[in-house]
Design a protein around this motif. Structure first.
Motif, PDB file in Angstrom:
ATOM      1  N   THR A  10      14.772   3.447  55.634  1.00 29.45           N
ATOM      2  CA  THR A  10      15.759   4.089  55.006  1.00 29.45           C
ATOM      3  C   THR A  10      17.459   4.343  56.251  1.00 29.45           C
ATOM      4  O   THR A  10      18.579   4.460  56.409  1.00 29.45           O
ATOM      5  N   VAL A  11      16.480   5.407  57.356  1.00 31.96           N
ATOM      6  CA  VAL A  11      17.449   5.924  58.487  1.00 31.96           C
ATOM      7  C   VAL A  11      17.714   4.415  59.420  1.00 31.96           C
ATOM      8  O   VAL A  11      19.016   4.999  59.286  1.00 31.96           O
ATOM      9  N   ASP A  12      17.435   3.412  59.339  1.00 28.44           N
ATOM     10  CA  ASP A  12      17.279   2.296  60.140  1.00 28.44           C
ATOM     11  C   ASP A  12      19.002   1.385  59.347  1.00 28.44           C
ATOM     12  O   ASP A  12      19.473   0.762  59.987  1.00 28.44           O
ATOM     13  N   VAL A  13      18.849   1.609  57.924  1.00 27.57           N
ATOM     14  CA  VAL A  13      19.647   0.809  56.886  1.00 27.57           C
ATOM     15  C   VAL A  13      21.095   1.457  57.358  1.00 27.57           C
ATOM     16  O   VAL A  13      22.263   0.898  57.801  1.00 27.57           O
ATOM     17  N   ALA A  14      20.861   2.356  57.527  1.00 28.42           N
ATOM     18  CA  ALA A  14      21.739   4.511  56.815  1.00 28.42           C
ATOM     19  C   ALA A  14      22.790   3.799  58.641  1.00 28.42           C
ATOM     20  O   ALA A  14      23.904   4.808  58.253  1.00 28.42           O
ATOM     21  N   LYS A  15      21.817   3.469  59.226  1.00 28.54           N
ATOM     22  CA  LYS A  15      22.777   3.708  60.602  1.00 28.54           C
ATOM     23  C   LYS A  15      24.049   2.814  61.142  1.00 28.54           C
ATOM     24  O   LYS A  15      24.654   1.259  60.518  1.00 28.54           O
TER      25      LYS A  15
END
Length: 91
Positions: free
Chosen positions: A25-30
Motif C-alpha cells: 500500500t505504501v508503494d501504491v500510494a507513492k
C-alpha cells in the motif's frame, strides 16, 4: 530440527501478510515522479513509464498478501478445530 506449532505458523503467516500488505500500500500510494522522456522514447510504442510497472507489481503484491492472510487464517481455524477435537477425545 524443531517443527513449530500450527498456531505459531498461522500467526507468523498473518504477521508476514500484514507486513507485505503495508509495504504494497505504501508503494501504491507513492506519488509518481515525473519522467523525462527523450524523443526516441516518445516515438517508441513499447516505451512505458517505469512507475506504471511499479504500481502494477505493488498491486499484485497486495493481492498476494491478502491471499497469504486468508491462508494463515485457515491454518489457525484448522488448528483450533483439531485442538478442540483432541481435548474432546481426552476428556
Amino acid at each position: 530440527m524443531e517443527i513449530p506449532s500450527s498456531f505459531s505458523s498461522g500467526l507468523s503467516g498473518l504477521q508476514s501478510a500484514q507486513s507485505g500488505l503495508t509495504q504494497a500500500t505504501v508503494d501504491v500510494a507513492k506519488l509518481a515522479q515525473p519522467v523525462n522522456q527523450s524523443t526516441e522514447a516518445l516515438q517508441s510504442e513499447t516505451a512505458q513509464p517505469v512507475e506504471a510497472v511499479d504500481k502494477t507489481s505493488a498491486l499484485v503484491s497486495a493481492v498476494e498478501a491478502g491471499q497469504q492472510g486468508e491462508a494463515a487464517v485457515e491454518v489457525l481455524e484448522v488448528s483450533n478445530e483439531t485442538l478442540g477435537t483432541v481435548i474432546d477425545i481426552k476428556v
